[in-house]
Design a protein around this motif. Structure first.
Motif, PDB file in Angstrom:
ATOM      1  N   ALA A  96      12.439   9.570 -38.568  1.00 31.20           N
ATOM      2  CA  ALA A  96      11.267   8.854 -38.656  1.00 31.20           C
ATOM      3  C   ALA A  96      10.892   8.115 -37.472  1.00 31.20           C
ATOM      4  CB  ALA A  96      11.296   8.034 -40.002  1.00 31.20           C
ATOM      5  N   HIS A  97       9.802   7.893 -37.310  1.00 31.70           N
ATOM      6  CA  HIS A  97       9.372   7.022 -36.102  1.00 31.70           C
ATOM      7  C   HIS A  97       8.852   5.633 -36.494  1.00 31.70           C
ATOM      8  CE1 HIS A  97       9.320  10.801 -33.495  1.00 31.70           C
ATOM      9  NE2 HIS A  97       9.738   9.815 -32.758  1.00 31.70           N
ATOM     10  N   GLY A  98       9.182   5.259 -37.506  1.00 30.53           N
ATOM     11  CA  GLY A  98       8.861   3.802 -37.928  1.00 30.53           C
ATOM     12  C   GLY A  98       7.795   3.944 -38.973  1.00 30.53           C
ATOM     13  N   GLU A  99       7.374   5.020 -39.424  1.00 32.77           N
ATOM     14  CA  GLU A  99       6.269   5.004 -40.433  1.00 32.77           C
ATOM     15  C   GLU A  99       6.628   4.612 -41.646  1.00 32.77           C
ATOM     16  OE1 GLU A  99       7.384   7.644 -38.896  1.00 32.77           O
ATOM     17  OE2 GLU A  99       7.770   9.513 -40.193  1.00 32.77           O
ATOM     18  N   ARG A 100       7.948   4.464 -42.099  1.00 32.42           N
ATOM     19  CA  ARG A 100       8.607   4.304 -43.170  1.00 32.42           C
ATOM     20  C   ARG A 100       8.378   2.776 -43.586  1.00 32.42           C
ATOM     21  NH1 ARG A 100      13.919   7.711 -42.793  1.00 32.42           N
ATOM     22  NH2 ARG A 100      13.307   9.493 -43.563  1.00 32.42           N
ATOM     23  N   LEU A 143      14.488   3.948 -33.629  1.00 34.71           N
ATOM     24  CA  LEU A 143      13.182   4.201 -34.068  1.00 34.71           C
ATOM     25  C   LEU A 143      12.864   3.811 -35.353  1.00 34.71           C
ATOM     26  CD1 LEU A 143      12.729   7.838 -32.455  1.00 34.71           C
ATOM     27  CD2 LEU A 143      11.836   5.252 -31.601  1.00 34.71           C
ATOM     28  N   ASP A 144      13.811   4.065 -36.341  1.00 32.36           N
ATOM     29  CA  ASP A 144      13.374   3.927 -37.577  1.00 32.36           C
ATOM     30  C   ASP A 144      14.410   2.856 -38.262  1.00 32.36           C
ATOM     31  OD1 ASP A 144      12.851   3.863 -40.279  1.00 32.36           O
ATOM     32  OD2 ASP A 144      13.465   5.974 -40.721  1.00 32.36           O
ATOM     33  N   SER A 145      13.925   1.437 -38.566  1.00 31.90           N
ATOM     34  CA  SER A 145      14.532   0.493 -38.948  1.00 31.90           C
ATOM     35  C   SER A 145      15.310   0.541 -40.309  1.00 31.90           C
ATOM     36  CB  SER A 145      13.847  -0.887 -39.000  1.00 31.90           C
ATOM     37  OG  SER A 145      12.904  -0.824 -39.650  1.00 31.90           O
ATOM     38  N   THR A 146      14.530   1.637 -41.071  1.00 30.71           N
ATOM     39  CA  THR A 146      15.127   1.927 -42.504  1.00 30.71           C
ATOM     40  C   THR A 146      16.568   2.802 -42.488  1.00 30.71           C
ATOM     41  OG1 THR A 146      13.840   3.636 -42.938  1.00 30.71           O
ATOM     42  CG2 THR A 146      12.999   1.729 -43.508  1.00 30.71           C
ATOM     43  N   VAL A 204       6.441   3.578 -28.730  1.00 34.34           N
ATOM     44  CA  VAL A 204       6.696   4.084 -30.289  1.00 34.34           C
ATOM     45  C   VAL A 204       6.078   2.973 -31.295  1.00 34.34           C
ATOM     46  CG1 VAL A 204       8.712   4.973 -29.446  1.00 34.34           C
ATOM     47  CG2 VAL A 204       8.899   2.671 -30.427  1.00 34.34           C
ATOM     48  N   MET A 205       6.198   3.282 -32.550  1.00 38.91           N
ATOM     49  CA  MET A 205       5.730   2.528 -33.567  1.00 38.91           C
ATOM     50  C   MET A 205       6.210   1.491 -34.022  1.00 38.91           C
ATOM     51  SD  MET A 205       4.601   5.777 -35.897  1.00 38.91           S
ATOM     52  CE  MET A 205       4.024   4.863 -37.491  1.00 38.91           C
ATOM     53  N   ARG A 206       5.548   0.068 -33.948  1.00 41.52           N
ATOM     54  CA  ARG A 206       6.240  -1.113 -34.394  1.00 41.52           C
ATOM     55  C   ARG A 206       6.722  -0.964 -35.921  1.00 41.52           C
ATOM     56  NH1 ARG A 206       5.854  -6.480 -33.167  1.00 41.52           N
ATOM     57  NH2 ARG A 206       4.890  -5.990 -31.180  1.00 41.52           N
ATOM     58  N   ASP A 207       7.989  -1.135 -36.139  1.00 37.25           N
ATOM     59  CA  ASP A 207       8.315  -1.044 -37.332  1.00 37.25           C
ATOM     60  C   ASP A 207       9.348  -2.072 -38.129  1.00 37.25           C
ATOM     61  OD1 ASP A 207      11.091   1.162 -38.291  1.00 37.25           O
ATOM     62  OD2 ASP A 207      10.810  -0.399 -36.405  1.00 37.25           O
ATOM     63  N   SER A 208       9.775  -2.981 -37.011  1.00 46.90           N
ATOM     64  CA  SER A 208      10.638  -4.178 -37.506  1.00 46.90           C
ATOM     65  C   SER A 208      10.364  -5.154 -36.379  1.00 46.90           C
ATOM     66  CB  SER A 208      11.997  -3.496 -37.493  1.00 46.90           C
ATOM     67  OG  SER A 208      12.710  -4.346 -37.578  1.00 46.90           O
TER      68      SER A 208
END
Lengths: 436, 261, 257
Positions: free
Chosen positions: A30-34, C53-56, C137-141
């Motif tokens: 994923a690219h952070g959309e989660r 990219l994905d903090s989860t 990239v998308m901000r996610d954390s």
């Protein structure tokens, strides 16, 4: 000594990182959309019919990414309306280059204004491989004051050598640009070297003297004449005149070399309207729950077929997840084998009565979408939303495969345990349907 | 070429003392390079970064206005510190040169090497010319007010024109999908930045065109005007920060180090 | 502030104390510092896009979550150990310090500050790197890879030297022990406050998980705090003014007017 103690400790940390670094990395899916709030993902845009023409391209080779995106009428209040939007993609940096982009068949290099809610838009982007590697690529719609609204992603392999990448372009005046990535960089560097060279000479002219303490003492003694001599002033004046002259020369010579230039282009377009998919079904949501321990979304709704032909409920999609009625051949036919399977839960969509909805008939549907993917995609934080609502799309199919598209949205209620105080897992209906 | 011996004699410095004084100078030069190379870059990134990051943000109405106003601040403060205390007319050039050097380093390491952005998209602007003019005029006028009025104006005014020669080819027109784009627009479009959508560009929207069909002359003049005040204010900022105030320490703390009074 | 009258010059002359300054420690410190910064940059290059990219995701936890939770106690712990060491080994009789020693310590203070600036420079780089991240990239954390480095590694590292320089000055340099240097406080506390300002920044981003304008007002707190770097000019002047008095005594110069 204390510094060394610190460095020893940091050294250990660096060593630990180095040890970690030899382990293999499983690439992110994923690219952070989660971490986007579920309302953003379930109630703003719905992406469907997403396709990638290839899953492996060479450097400089083109591929096409196509999709349809529906803007929900139940658009969340917390975000801005799609008054200004840009058709884009998500990739980890410019590992692909964009060649052409279209929204509803019209060129989309620039942004669009006034997108309409409740409408389907056609997305198309042609991209070229640039940096070798395995990259996860999503279609995306950026909406002003909302941010990136992302569709499903697919792994694309780029093969070859990054050094081979070129992006040629020809200007209107006929100048042939060999590669956009390196175009004119030497000219920029050249001018910067000239100015930094002058600055370095000027700084050396002063730095090769006694600087701080002696000058301070001399200044306090009133001998400024020793610190700034007549010759220094002359050099300073020459510096000003020289700098201004060179600046003027550089501007005039560049202007003469390129007489025809244009400013940055910033216009916005309005998307053309395209034919919308039929929608003969009226949906009225009665109750929706999300069973936290059971990882199940259950929706009860009345559906009325206002059309002339029977319609079968085939799919419920939200946040790029596709819960497909596995008994509907038309619905299954729409699931391309190449589509990322982690977004199409095996359990499918459980429906209390999957038989076709006859013309004029109103039926109460009970549907369940049960899968761990709700957790994986972090869509269960319906519970932490200030506005606990869900949204999605229902696809009904005519016998000949023609698809009807209906928005479904409404409040959603979390369920933690059943009446006996035991966590609900599956309703008898779900068990029966899934087993069947 | 230099009168170093005379200065040292006037200061009463022996050879050995001069050697140690030079050591001290070197420490300070290194510290100035490292500190202001980092801090001025940080300052410009966060106040005007977007216009400097990307070639497709470099318009004629905002870029030449905002960037010089932001980029004159530290040079003005450094000029004050070095001139008022040491009569060294180098502060503005030091600030401007450190900015462009460290920004090149960062564009290379952070943008190009890490994230594959092409240099054509991320070449920085330079304010070195303005710095040289400020320092030269400081020597001529020896008065910060006049330097502010004339030098500050020139700093803002010349910014666009000295940066024009390097980047002008990026404004050549091309045809793409049936409409006109500049090469800069094409670079921004071709190499995607996922979370930098096209519409967030804050670039020119003006309607009035009088001087040669461009707003740039107004912008340059306006930028120069603001730079005058920015220079004067930051000159005083520099002096304020260079103050040598000591507050009295607590008796108990001092006594821990054996100081009685 | 003139302090010529406080010099205990006569006592020092008999012992022929040494005023030689040893630069080795600073060069070593700076070499190690930059080795650490290079290691961080290489780590980011290897695992930024790969695992960040994905903090989860579990790999994020492995490569970035773990780095964060181990580096924080190590870096802050190293600082605290050093600061306590500096206090414990303080000069307990500053009143009797020789001019040669005071001269040397002023140089060492300058070297501490130089190391401090060497640690501040990479923050500028790390913030630019953070800009790259957010534009791409998308901000996610709040704990994105570039934040883990910029805020939670670079800041503790420069605090080590900033606070260290302050304690060194207060415990060993008479001028800085008698009085508290206003600008030294500014020059250390200002950049320190960038760390708590992250709270404001992330609070703002909770509303604004959107497209990035890097020069957004939400980021201006960092800038204003960054301005306090100028305060080191004040400390420089304080050292210069003291050296002005010490040079003649240490090098037996004639102090003719």
């Amino acid at each position: 000594m204390c510094k060394f103690r610190k460095f020893t400790m940091i050294g250990l940390a660096v060593a630990a990182c180095a040890i970690l670094s030899v382990l293999d990395v499983r690439q992110a899916m994923a690219h952070g959309e989660r971490t986007q709030e579920p309302y953003l993902r379930t109630r703003a845009t719905q992406w469907f019919d997403v396709s990638w023409s290839k899953t492996s391209v060479a450097v400089n080779e083109e591929m096409v990414m196509e999709a349809k995106v529906y803007l929900m009428k139940d658009w969340p209040d917390a975000i801005a309306k799609p008054d200004l939007a840009f058709v884009s993609l998500v990739s980890p940096g410019p590992v692909f280059t964009r060649t052409e982009t279209y929204l509803n068949g019209k060129p989309a290099r620039q942004s669009f204004k006034d997108l309409e809610l409740g409408k389907v838009y056609d997305y198309k982007m042609i991209i070229r491989g640039r940096v070798p590697g395995r990259w996860h690529v999503h279609p995306m719609l950026s909406v002003h004051h909302v941010g990136p609204l992302v569709g499903p992603g697919e792994w694309i392999e780029v093969t070859g050598s990054a050094d081979d990448f070129v992006m040629p372009l020809e200007t209107i005046s006929g100048l042939k640009i060999e590669d956009l990535a390196s175009f004119n960089v030497a000219n920029v560097v050249g001018w910067h070297v000239v100015w930094i060279g002058i600055a370095a000479a000027w700084l050396l002219f002063w730095l090769l003297r006694p600087l701080l303490v002696p000058r301070w003492i001399v200044l306090q003694k009133g001998r400024e004449d020793l610190l700034v001599r007549q010759i220094d002033v002359v050099v300073g004046a020459a510096l000003v005149v020289g700098s201004l002259s060179l600046a003027t020369y550089s501007y005039i010579s560049a202007s003469n070399e390129y007489p025809r230039v244009v400013p940055l282009q910033v216009g916005q377009s309005t998307a053309v309207r395209i034919e919308q998919p039929p929608n003969d079904v009226f949906v009225d949501v009665k109750r929706a729950t999300y069973d936290v321990p059971g990882r199940a979304m259950r929706i009860t709704f009345d559906a009325t077929n206002n059309g002339q032909v029977p319609l079968t409920l085939g799919e419920f999609t939200t946040a790029s997840l596709r819960f497909v009625n596995r008994q509907s051949a038309n619905a299954l036919a729409r699931v391309d084998q190449a589509f990322p399977q982690e977004l199409v839960p095996e359990s499918g969509l459980a429906i209390n009565d999957p038989s076709p909805l006859q013309p004029g008939e109103t039926r109460t549907y009970e549907i369940s979408a049960v899968d761990v993917v709700w957790e994986l995609e972090r869509l269960t934080s319906f519970l932490t939303d200030v506005d606990s609502r869900f949204g999605g799309l229902l696809f009904f199919y005519e016998d000949d495969g023609k698809r009807h598209l209906t928005e479904i949205a409404g409040p959603i209620i979390p369920v933690f345990t059943n009446e006996d105080g035991v966590a609900q897992r599956q309703t008898p209906l779900e068990t029966a349907l899934i087993e069947r | 070429m230099f009168n170093n011996q005379q200065v040292l004699e006037a200061a009463g410095f022996s050879k050995d003392a001069a050697r140690y004084s030079m050591f001290f100078d070197i420490i300070v030069v290194v510290a100035v390079v490292l500190l202001f190379g980092g801090v001025i870059a940080l300052h410009c990134q966060l106040l005007a970064g977007d216009w400097d990051f990307f070639i497709d943000w470099r318009d004629r109405q905002f870029w030449p206005l905002i960037y010089p106003i932001v980029a004159i601040m530290f040079p003005a403060a450094l000029a004050a510190v070095f001139w008022e205390n040491f009569r060294l007319p180098i502060g503005a050039t030091v600030g401007a040169t450190l900015l462009v050097l460290s920004v090149w380093l960062m564009r290379w390491g952070a943008w190009h090497e890490f994230a594959n952005y092409p240099f054509s998209m991320i070449t920085p602007a330079q304010t070195v010319t303005g710095g040289l003019i400020l320092d030269g005029l400081l020597l001529v006028f020896r008065n910060y007010l006049f330097v502010g009025i004339f030098g500050g104006f020139l700093y803002g005014f010349v910014f666009y024109f000295v940066n024009y020669a390097p980047i002008m080819p990026y404004y050549l027109p091309v045809e793409h999908m049936g409409s006109v784009a500049s090469v800069a627009d094409m670079i921004g479009y071709t190499f995607p930045r996922s979370t930098t959508p096209e519409y967030i560009r804050i670039v020119e929207r003006g309607t009035l065109r009088t001087f040669g069909d461009t707003t740039v002359w107004y912008t340059a003049a306006f930028s120069g005007f603001i730079c005058i005040f920015t220079y004067l204010i930051w000159w005083h900022m520099g002096l304020w920060f260079a103050q040598t105030t000591f507050f009295a320490n607590y008796t108990k703390v001092k006594s821990a180090m054996g100081l009685k009074d | 502030m003139s302090t010529t009258d406080t010099l205990p010059g006569q006592i020092a002359a008999k012992a022929k104390p040494d005023h030689k300054v040893n630069f080795t420690l600073m060069f070593t410190a700076m070499a190690i510092l930059y080795a650490i910064f290079m290691a961080y940059r290489m780590y980011l290059g290897a695992y930024g896009f790969e695992a960040g990219l994905d903090s989860t995701s579990p790999e994020f936890e492995t490569y970035w979550g773990n780095l964060l939770i181990y580096q924080l106690p190590v870096l802050f712990g190293a600082g605290i150990v050093c600061w306590i060491y500096l206090i414990a080994t303080r000069d307990r009789n500053l009143a009797a310090i020789t001019p040669e020693l005071e001269f040397k310590r002023n140089f060492y203070l300058a070297l501490w500050l130089c190391a401090y600036t060497a640690a501040v420079f990479p923050l500028g780089y790390a913030v630019e790197q953070d800009a790259v991240w957010h534009q791409t990239v998308m901000r996610d954390s709040p704990f994105s890879p570039t934040h883990v480095i910029a805020f939670y590694a670079m800041i503790p590292i420069y605090l080590f030297f900033g606070v260290g320089s302050f304690i060194y000055a207060m415990t060993r340099v008479p001028e800085f022990s008698r009085g508290i240097s206003f600008m030294h406080v500014m020059g250390v506390v200002g950049p320190f406050l960038i760390l708590p300002n992250v709270g404001f920044n992330e609070w703002g981003h909770a509303f604004w998980l959107t497209e990035e304008i890097f020069s957004h007002p939400l980021h201006w707190g960092f800038v204003v705090l960054g301005w306090t770097a100028l305060a080191l000019a004040g400390v420089l002047m304080q050292i210069v003014m003291r050296l002005k008095d010490l040079f003649p005594v240490v090098f037996k110069l004639e102090t003719s007017k």
